[in-house]
Write a protein that holds these residues in place. Structure first.
Motif, short mmCIF file in Angstrom:
data_model
loop_
_atom_site.label_atom_id
_atom_site.label_comp_id
_atom_site.label_asym_id
_atom_site.label_seq_id
_atom_site.Cartn_x
_atom_site.Cartn_y
_atom_site.Cartn_z
N UNK B 39 12.88 -77.85 -87.32
CA UNK B 39 11.64 -77.92 -86.55
C UNK B 39 10.43 -77.99 -87.47
N UNK B 40 10.52 -77.30 -88.62
CA UNK B 40 9.40 -77.26 -89.55
C UNK B 40 9.10 -78.63 -90.13
N UNK B 41 10.15 -79.40 -90.44
CA UNK B 41 9.93 -80.74 -90.98
C UNK B 41 9.22 -81.60 -89.94
N UNK B 42 9.70 -81.50 -88.69
CA UNK B 42 9.03 -82.25 -87.61
C UNK B 42 7.57 -81.83 -87.50
N UNK B 43 7.36 -80.51 -87.54
CA UNK B 43 6.00 -80.03 -87.35
C UNK B 43 5.10 -80.46 -88.51
#
Lengths: 219, 225, 248
Positions: B39-43
């Motif tokens: 999720x962090x990469x997407x964010x």
């Protein structure tokens, strides 16, 4: 949400906030002192002390505050060292924070170019003078954002104090939820009071960071 | 060591129970880190978009995570949401939700930081060589970003593991709770058990976190240009 | 040779087995301006750093006024006060104003009064054309202005010898001139200088003596700069000087 309930809880939360702030600031202050002493010992390569300091930093950076507090509060009395909960809180926070402050401060020192030390020395300053007048002021200035981030981190960490029966914000919220089951009101107050405590530090932090960046790159 | 209470750990399955408790902490951390990385990469990629509302939303999200103690978030999710929505949430799920919520923000900020730290000239020279955006991202930007990111994400793991000690506050039986139970059960036979047992817990956390943070430091040094 | 200010005798310098300077001898007389040139990595900057004891030497000795300059000696601070040094760049103290940069060492090291130190600093700043920048911070100055301040800072300690280590190498071309002009004025005023530079026409104009260094040894030495720069004696110097001219 019941305004009456909130109103009646307010004084309890206020007292808890004051307690958290008192222990929190004592801990942060202690962290600064410990951090500064540690870095000085490392910088000036004080024999033996330097090794102990490095061990301390690794130990406290790699264990949770909760475990450190349990050790101070529940384990130490068994070998005859009895500390009050408040003192344990400040000491635990100070020891944890000292390790973080030391790391921040040390990287601040490491980021000062070697040429600064050399030009100070080439002007005839001895190591102490160069440290005091040239290196230290620059390192402190560049570490300020890190110091503030650590302060926020430490004030957040105070939330585990309730485990050693300190009546902080967390303790108050948990206690009130247990007694009256006004969960929503209690949690809302909890969030609001943490905001009151931490928002100013956070805003100060981003302000200082902007100022420093401006000082470095702008004119 | 008799009176220091370490002997308690050698009684029956006590030490194994302690390790079991530690595994609970590590398991929650690993699951949360895995979710956080994805999720962090997407964010992080979302945050580099020049879309005002998206940027403001992300900013608010980051600020909440930065200011609120994880313990408060745990209480909100475990006691608050179950109360408001009336659902049943196990402590472990609550913990994973909170740690992923926290980790995604941290990771997102790291990803954003590494993405914007790639000099513009890298994009420009790749485009000047005629690369398409996909090729550029895949072969030029991504490899440089990943190198910066890996040490930082490893650090996140140790921070997660340390923070999982909080889950005992919402009633999970992890290493500290097991330690308390052991001490309680042996109160009569070994009154000083608190010293030995908490000392061992202290060491166990250190022995898990220390090698991981050393690895992060090592990789960071090795990959620094 | 009773006029000798600095004597460098058989010095050896190595970084991890890797020799940088080998059996180097040099005598600098009072008032002399010596320019050291040579390819990068030849040890010229290292030589200056050794003279100021910023580096340890493994053999030989360096004598200033007959007193050894050694890194760990008790008198090193006193010795360094006699040796002024200006580096390639970025060596002003960024947290201090121009004036404080200059007066810090005179006040803290030489224990002079603030008033005295400031008066002299202002006079020196005036000489290099920067009197109006005394309250600025280094970040507000151009590269050329920074280097002029750095020269003034070194001069404020009344050094007996000034070491200039490629002080224009990091500057934009249009700023080189203003710095070199200051150095030339200093040379004419009789201050002893050791200059490492890549500015060949400047070297020719200012030098009393030119030293060509390669692989940590003096390959050629000349008291006639005009002759050295037009027809050097050694093939190595000839080859080196040719790299500075673009000829087809």
């Amino acid at each position: 949400m019941d305004p009456g309930v909130i109103k009646s809880y307010l004084p309890l939360y206020r007292d808890a906030l004051l307690l958290t702030l008192r222990i929190g600031w004592q801990g942060v202050l202690l962290a600064f002192i410990i951090g500064f002493l540690c870095v000085t010992a490392i910088r000036f390569k004080v024999p033996v002390v330097r090794v102990i300091v490095k061990g301390y930093i690794e130990l406290f950076r790699n264990t949770p505050l909760l475990v450190q507090l349990f050790f101070l509060y529940f384990a130490l009395p068994k070998i005859g060292i009895r500390l009050s909960p408040e003192f344990c809180g400040s000491l635990g926070l100070g020891l944890l924070g000292g390790a973080y402050m030391a790391e921040t401060f040390r990287s601040g020192l490491d980021n000062i170019p070697v040429i600064q030390q050399e030009s100070a020395e080439s002007l005839g300053m001895n190591r102490l003078q160069a440290f005091r007048y040239v290196i230290l002021p620059q390192a402190v200035a560049s570490s300020v954002p890190g110091f503030l981030a650590n302060t926020i981190f430490l004030l957040k960490e105070t939330s585990v104090f309730s485990t050693i029966s300190l009546m902080d914000l967390m303790f108050t919220a948990k206690d009130l939820i247990g007694m009256y089951a006004k969960t929503i009101e209690c949690l809302t107050l909890l969030v609001v009071f943490y905001l009151i405590m931490l928002l100013p530090v956070s805003i100060l932090g981003s302000f200082v960071e902007r100022r420093l960046r401006h000082a470095e790159y702008g004119d | 060591m008799q009176n220091m209470g370490i002997d308690v750990l050698f009684k029956g399955r006590n030490f194994l129970r302690l390790l079991g408790g530690l595994w609970v902490a590590v398991r929650i951390s690993l699951i949360s880190v895995a979710i956080s990385i994805v999720l962090g990469i997407l964010m992080g990629m979302l945050m580099t978009l020049k879309n005002r509302p998206v940027q403001i939303l992300c900013r608010i999200y980051l600020e909440i995570v930065r200011i609120m103690p994880q313990m408060v978030l745990l209480f909100i999710v475990y006691f608050g949401t179950t109360r408001v929505f009336g659902w049943n949430l196990s402590a472990e799920y609550a913990a994973i939700i909170v740690f992923s919520f926290w980790g995604t923000a941290e990771m997102g900020d790291l990803v954003r930081g590494s993405l914007i730290s790639i000099p513009k000239i890298q994009y420009e020279s790749a485009r000047a060589l005629g690369m398409k955006e996909g090729t550029l991202f895949r072969h030029v930007i991504l490899p440089q970003t990943v190198r910066r990111l890996i040490p930082l994400s490893i650090n996140l793991i140790t921070r997660m593991i340390k923070t999982t000690s909080l889950v005992m506050m919402i009633g999970m039986v992890e290493v500290l709770k097991v330690a308390q139970q052991i001490i309680e059960a042996n109160r009569k036979s070994s009154p000083n058990a608190a010293f030995g047992v908490f000392f061992v817990v202290f060491l166990l956390y250190f022995l898990i976190c220390w090698p991981v943070s050393r690895a992060a430091v090592y990789l960071e040094k090795r990959w620094a240009e | 040779m009773d006029n000798a200010l600095l004597r460098i005798e058989h010095i050896e310098k190595a970084y991890d087995e890797h020799g940088v300077i080998h059996d180097l001898n040099l005598v600098v007389e009072k008032g002399e301006v010596i320019v050291i040139i040579g390819p990068s990595g030849c040890g010229k900057s290292t030589l200056l750093r050794c003279i100021n004891a910023l580096e340890d030497i493994q053999g030989g000795q360096i004598l200033l006024d007959g007193v050894p300059v050694k890194r760990d000696a008790r008198n090193i601070s006193a010795m360094r006060q006699k040796i002024g040094m200006v580096f390639q760049s970025y060596d002003l103290f960024p947290h201090k104003t121009v004036l404080d940069n200059i007066t810090l060492a005179p006040i803290k090291v030489q224990k002079r009064t603030r008033k005295d130190a400031e008066e002299e600093a202002v006079a020196l700043l005036d000489r290099v054309g920067l009197a109006d920048r005394r309250d600025d911070y280094p970040r507000q100055l151009s590269g050329g202005q920074k280097q002029r301040v750095a020269i003034v800072r070194a001069l404020s300690m009344h050094p007996e010898i000034l070491l200039l280590d490629e002080i224009t190498a990091a500057l934009d071309p249009e700023m080189v001139r203003e710095v070199l002009d200051v150095v030339l004025t200093l040379a004419r005023s009789g201050i002893t200088m050791l200059i490492v530079t890549h500015e060949m026409s400047f070297a020719q104009a200012i030098a009393d003596r030119v030293i060509f260094l390669e692989n940590g040894q003096i390959v050629e030495e000349s008291r006639d700069p005009a002759k050295f720069f037009t027809e050097p004696e050694t093939p190595r110097a000839k080859e080196f000087l040719r790299t500075f001219r673009y000829e087809r």
